[in-house]
Write a protein that holds these residues in place. Sequence first.
Motif, PDB file in Angstrom:
ATOM      1  N   GLY A 244      38.369  36.856  30.352  1.00 35.20           N
ATOM      2  CA  GLY A 244      37.738  36.506  31.614  1.00 35.20           C
ATOM      3  C   GLY A 244      36.958  37.657  32.225  1.00 35.20           C
ATOM      4  O   GLY A 244      35.946  37.450  32.895  1.00 35.20           O
ATOM      5  N   THR A 245      37.425  38.863  31.995  1.00 25.51           N
ATOM      6  CA  THR A 245      36.720  40.022  32.544  1.00 25.51           C
ATOM      7  C   THR A 245      35.302  40.093  31.988  1.00 25.51           C
ATOM      8  O   THR A 245      34.325  40.202  32.737  1.00 25.51           O
ATOM      9  CB  THR A 245      37.495  41.316  32.217  1.00 25.51           C
ATOM     10  N   GLU A 246      35.196  39.998  30.668  1.00 21.73           N
ATOM     11  CA  GLU A 246      33.853  40.054  30.069  1.00 21.73           C
ATOM     12  C   GLU A 246      32.991  38.897  30.565  1.00 21.73           C
ATOM     13  O   GLU A 246      31.816  39.081  30.899  1.00 21.73           O
ATOM     14  CB  GLU A 246      33.936  40.021  28.539  1.00 21.73           C
TER      15      GLU A 246
ATOM     16  N   VAL B  95      31.487  29.914  38.766  1.00 24.08           N
ATOM     17  CA  VAL B  95      32.859  29.447  38.979  1.00 24.08           C
ATOM     18  C   VAL B  95      33.782  30.191  38.026  1.00 24.08           C
ATOM     19  O   VAL B  95      33.579  30.159  36.808  1.00 24.08           O
ATOM     20  CB  VAL B  95      32.971  27.924  38.744  1.00 24.08           C
ATOM     21  N   ASP B  96      34.796  30.848  38.579  1.00 22.82           N
ATOM     22  CA  ASP B  96      35.782  31.515  37.739  1.00 22.82           C
ATOM     23  C   ASP B  96      36.990  30.591  37.556  1.00 22.82           C
ATOM     24  O   ASP B  96      37.883  30.532  38.398  1.00 22.82           O
ATOM     25  CB  ASP B  96      36.207  32.843  38.366  1.00 22.82           C
ATOM     26  N   ALA B  97      36.947  29.868  36.438  1.00 25.42           N
ATOM     27  CA  ALA B  97      38.063  28.986  36.082  1.00 25.42           C
ATOM     28  C   ALA B  97      38.785  29.569  34.866  1.00 25.42           C
ATOM     29  O   ALA B  97      39.274  28.833  34.005  1.00 25.42           O
ATOM     30  CB  ALA B  97      37.557  27.572  35.788  1.00 25.42           C
TER      31      ALA B  97
ATOM     32  N   HIS C 271      42.288  31.632  25.956  1.00 24.11           N
ATOM     33  CA  HIS C 271      43.539  32.400  25.732  1.00 24.11           C
ATOM     34  C   HIS C 271      44.487  32.392  26.933  1.00 24.11           C
ATOM     35  O   HIS C 271      45.525  33.043  26.899  1.00 24.11           O
ATOM     36  CB  HIS C 271      43.278  33.809  25.202  1.00 24.11           C
ATOM     37  N   LYS C 272      44.168  31.607  27.956  1.00 23.24           N
ATOM     38  CA  LYS C 272      45.129  31.448  29.050  1.00 23.24           C
ATOM     39  C   LYS C 272      45.747  30.053  28.907  1.00 23.24           C
ATOM     40  O   LYS C 272      46.493  29.827  27.950  1.00 23.24           O
ATOM     41  CB  LYS C 272      44.429  31.682  30.395  1.00 23.24           C
ATOM     42  N   MET C 273      45.456  29.130  29.822  1.00 21.98           N
ATOM     43  CA  MET C 273      46.066  27.794  29.718  1.00 21.98           C
ATOM     44  C   MET C 273      45.583  27.004  28.490  1.00 21.98           C
ATOM     45  O   MET C 273      46.134  25.960  28.164  1.00 21.98           O
ATOM     46  CB  MET C 273      45.776  27.004  31.000  1.00 21.98           C
TER      47      MET C 273
END
Length: 349
Positions: A73-75, A173-175, A204-206
């Motif tokens: 998500g950072t990238e 949008v940061d989802a 790699h999260k949900m």
Amino acid sequence: MQLAEPQDFERVLSSMCTEPHPAAREAAERFLATNPGDPGTYESVSALEERAVELLGEVTGHSDPEGYVASGGTEANIQAVRIARNRADTDDPNVVAPTSAHFSFTKAADLLGVEYRTAPTTDHRADPEAMARLVDEDTVCVVAVAGSTEYGYVDPVPELADLAHEVDALCHVDAAWGGFVLPFTDHEWHFGHADVDTMTIDPHKMGQAAIPAGGLLVRSRELLDELAIRTPYLESTSQVTLTGTRSGAGVASAVAAMEALWPEGYREQYRASMDNAEWLADQLAARGHEVVDPDLPLVAADLSVPMTEELRSRGWRVTKTGAGEMRVVCMPHVTRSMLRSFVADLDWY
Ligand code: PLP
């Protein structure tokens, strides 16, 4: 030297990542030595990446998205800010976000020479009026969070998209965390609900893919081209990614997880995780703790026990919000029996 055992998930309540789905684990192993950063050489993983973007489009209401599988998500957030900065016509760009936005935007602003402006939230959600006060003609991007890191809350995306477009800025949008549970809720958060330009959604999260598999999605090719750099020594002529050599394991595992789970598997997981979050919230409230009503599967509660260290010594991994509440992320590896023994340990204090 013998390597230590990796952390197991038995008592992990703090992570926004989880055990990969078996199909994702297998795919990651198979594609371990591939590099989608060199698509002319590693053709099959490059084709898989196109499939990953197509599937992410299905999850986020876009029939023809552009994008790629990032390291996380950072990238993806850095790249979204970079797109917004590059397309804008200003020498003094700024990004406006709620204070609940992930700290990766601070990195993005620092790296890209963009001013970062944050507006206070109301009840843990972005307040469009407070954000409007920070927006001006040099605003290049307005950030909406769909599943916040600390509370799992969702911002009013359509209103923030309108705010962005009033000044010709992009709406990002940061989802990263929420993207694989939000399709099963009533929230308006994706390309189909509002004029969203760019989005972060991390398999790699949900999404239950192996690390590293983040996702950057973009409304149109034109926006992705804002990132294009010429690549003279590769067979392809340009590259839009931030890193050069990348993990084919992440790409393949993202596709494998989504093929296995979208949509029914993710729906079932959402229900199970949400039931767990509500159960835990009730248990904590019954013990007199002040609980932030869970919206997505994340529970924050004002726990007075001197928690982190004592719980840690019993093997639990929990973290605190900036305001000091205990925070439990109900990821797929977090089961009801795990939560029962966690609550039993809390009762011990
Ligand atoms: N955005 C949100 C909402 C997050 O919760 C996180 C991490 O938890 C990130 C971005 C950063 O993702 P990563 O750690 O994969 O770089």
